[in-house]
Design a protein around this motif. Structure first.
Motif, PDB file in Angstrom:
ATOM      1  N   ILE A 121       0.839  -1.148   0.051  1.00 26.88           N
ATOM      2  CA  ILE A 121      -0.004   0.044   0.104  1.00 26.88           C
ATOM      3  C   ILE A 121       0.705   1.212  -0.109  1.00 26.88           C
ATOM      4  CG2 ILE A 121      -1.767   1.237   1.274  1.00 26.88           C
ATOM      5  CD1 ILE A 121      -2.846  -1.435   2.184  1.00 26.88           C
ATOM      6  N   LYS A 169       2.043   1.833  -3.687  1.00 26.57           N
ATOM      7  CA  LYS A 169       0.894   2.600  -4.337  1.00 26.57           C
ATOM      8  C   LYS A 169       1.038   3.948  -3.961  1.00 26.57           C
ATOM      9  CE  LYS A 169      -1.716  -1.712  -4.953  1.00 26.57           C
ATOM     10  NZ  LYS A 169      -3.171  -2.337  -4.318  1.00 26.57           N
ATOM     11  N   GLN A 228      -1.141  -2.806  -8.785  1.00 28.47           N
ATOM     12  CA  GLN A 228      -2.370  -2.884  -8.658  1.00 28.47           C
ATOM     13  C   GLN A 228      -2.891  -4.080  -8.999  1.00 28.47           C
ATOM     14  OE1 GLN A 228      -4.415   0.603 -10.181  1.00 28.47           O
ATOM     15  NE2 GLN A 228      -4.033   1.671  -8.295  1.00 28.47           N
TER      16      GLN A 228
END
Length: 78
Positions: free
Chosen positions: A2, A5, A54
């Protein structure tokens, strides 16, 4: 994952702001034009990395094992 990203999204935002700044001065010098082009390429690379991050790795691995139905040219004429 995470964090990666979010990090990529922050870099994309930074590149977008750089692109806007270079776009205003695009016609004034060749240096701005080359920096603009470089920023566009870097943004595209970052977007591709974000897209890859993703993706669901498990689903991609399963897709490799499932055979795809190949269509032959004669299938179009039936």
């Amino acid at each position: 994952m995470i964090l990666k990203k979010k990090h990529l999204q922050q870099h994309i935002q930074e590149k977008e702001s750089q692109i806007q700044k270079f776009k205003m001065r695009l016609k004034s010098s060749d240096l701005c034009e080359s920096l603009y082009n470089k920023a566009i390429l870097e943004k595209a690379i970052l977007k591709k990395e974000l897209e890859e991050a993703q993706k669901n790795k498990f689903v991609e691995a399963v897709k490799k094992f499932i055979p795809k139905k190949k269509e032959l040219i004669c299938d179009y004429f039936k």
